[in-house]
Design a protein around this motif. Structure first.
Motif, PDB file in Angstrom:
ATOM      1  N   LEU A   6       0.792  -1.403  -0.108  1.00 26.08           N
ATOM      2  CA  LEU A   6       0.046   0.031  -0.011  1.00 26.08           C
ATOM      3  C   LEU A   6       0.799   1.205   0.005  1.00 26.08           C
ATOM      4  O   LEU A   6       0.413   2.374  -0.036  1.00 26.08           O
ATOM      5  N   ARG A   7       2.218   1.144   0.129  1.00 36.53           N
ATOM      6  CA  ARG A   7       2.880   2.465   0.103  1.00 36.53           C
ATOM      7  C   ARG A   7       2.805   3.188  -1.329  1.00 36.53           C
ATOM      8  O   ARG A   7       2.240   2.596  -2.414  1.00 36.53           O
ATOM      9  N   GLU A   8       3.103   4.515  -1.236  1.00 37.65           N
ATOM     10  CA  GLU A   8       2.714   5.408  -2.425  1.00 37.65           C
ATOM     11  C   GLU A   8       3.614   4.744  -3.669  1.00 37.65           C
ATOM     12  O   GLU A   8       4.616   3.977  -3.387  1.00 37.65           O
ATOM     13  N   HIS A  53      10.784  -1.108  -5.241  1.00 38.17           N
ATOM     14  CA  HIS A  53       9.597  -1.568  -4.744  1.00 38.17           C
ATOM     15  C   HIS A  53       8.538  -0.656  -5.090  1.00 38.17           C
ATOM     16  O   HIS A  53       7.348  -1.191  -5.293  1.00 38.17           O
ATOM     17  N   CYS A  54       8.833   0.777  -4.949  1.00 37.99           N
ATOM     18  CA  CYS A  54       7.292   1.755  -5.333  1.00 37.99           C
ATOM     19  C   CYS A  54       7.182   1.359  -6.771  1.00 37.99           C
ATOM     20  O   CYS A  54       5.826   1.501  -7.209  1.00 37.99           O
ATOM     21  N   ALA A  55       8.025   1.166  -7.746  1.00 37.88           N
ATOM     22  CA  ALA A  55       7.849   1.230  -8.856  1.00 37.88           C
ATOM     23  C   ALA A  55       7.347  -0.285  -9.537  1.00 37.88           C
ATOM     24  O   ALA A  55       6.815  -0.373 -10.632  1.00 37.88           O
ATOM     25  N   ASP A  56       7.329  -1.294  -8.656  1.00 39.27           N
ATOM     26  CA  ASP A  56       7.121  -2.715  -9.091  1.00 39.27           C
ATOM     27  C   ASP A  56       5.391  -2.986  -9.123  1.00 39.27           C
ATOM     28  O   ASP A  56       4.847  -2.979  -8.190  1.00 39.27           O
ATOM     29  N   GLY A  57       4.937  -2.933 -10.243  1.00 43.17           N
ATOM     30  CA  GLY A  57       3.411  -3.329 -10.493  1.00 43.17           C
ATOM     31  C   GLY A  57       3.072  -4.655  -9.847  1.00 43.17           C
ATOM     32  O   GLY A  57       1.984  -5.014  -9.543  1.00 43.17           O
ATOM     33  N   GLY A  58       4.314  -5.549  -9.397  1.00 42.18           N
ATOM     34  CA  GLY A  58       3.927  -6.848  -9.115  1.00 42.18           C
ATOM     35  C   GLY A  58       3.372  -6.768  -7.587  1.00 42.18           C
ATOM     36  O   GLY A  58       2.824  -7.711  -7.098  1.00 42.18           O
ATOM     37  N   ARG A  59       3.417  -5.669  -6.814  1.00 44.12           N
ATOM     38  CA  ARG A  59       3.171  -5.387  -5.750  1.00 44.12           C
ATOM     39  C   ARG A  59       1.531  -5.564  -5.623  1.00 44.12           C
ATOM     40  O   ARG A  59       1.070  -5.679  -4.729  1.00 44.12           O
TER      41      ARG A  59
END
Length: 154
Positions: free
Chosen positions: A72-74, A141-147
């Motif tokens: 849920l991070r930005e 991690h911010c840019a990873d769409g897999g999250r």
């Protein structure tokens, strides 16, 4: 680069006094809700935890669970304030410890509650950079769409 993009002092920015006042004001708005939340979910960024604790103070006091999820991070990998901190640093932060229902927030940040994701968060997703084959950073991690897929799987 702008200061807020690079200055480590902005990392995992806390709410300002104005932000705290705004969150507390939103708490009063919840009085008109006909249904109360049965679960409160927050990212592990300090300002998100603070916002949840202030807005949902009554619900947390009544036993509504708080769950922390890193997905849920930005989504802004170029802003220093979106860098996180390891869980131990969050748990020892005076701003977290001073929250209404701090014990609920600290429990949601416990090693047990965060067992599914705490190792990766502490190793590289928060603010670090692992080495070798796992070399990644919080920006990745911010840019990873897999999250999003990870969050849906949760």
């Amino acid at each position: 680069r702008q200061r807020h993009e690079a200055d480590a002092a902005y990392a995992d920015a806390r709410l300002t006094a104005t932000g705290i006042a705004q969150a507390q004001a939103r708490r009063a708005d919840l009085g008109v809700w006909r249904r109360r939340p049965s679960l409160i979910v927050s990212s592990p960024l300090t300002r998100a935890l603070q916002t949840a604790a202030y807005i949902f103070a009554d619900d947390l006091a009544a036993g509504v669970p708080l769950v922390v999820r890193p997905e849920l991070r930005e989504f802004f990998p170029n802003l220093a304030q979106d860098a996180g901190r390891p869980l131990a640093a969050l748990r020892s932060d005076p701003a977290i410890r001073a929250l209404p229902n701090a014990s609920v927030v600290l429990s949601a940040l416990s090693n047990e509650a965060c067992a599914q994701w705490r190792h990766e968060w502490d190793e590289w997703q928060a603010n670090g950079s692992a080495t070798g084959a796992r070399a990644r950073s919080w920006q990745a991690h911010c840019a990873d769409g897999g999250r999003i897929a990870d969050f849906k799987a949760w």
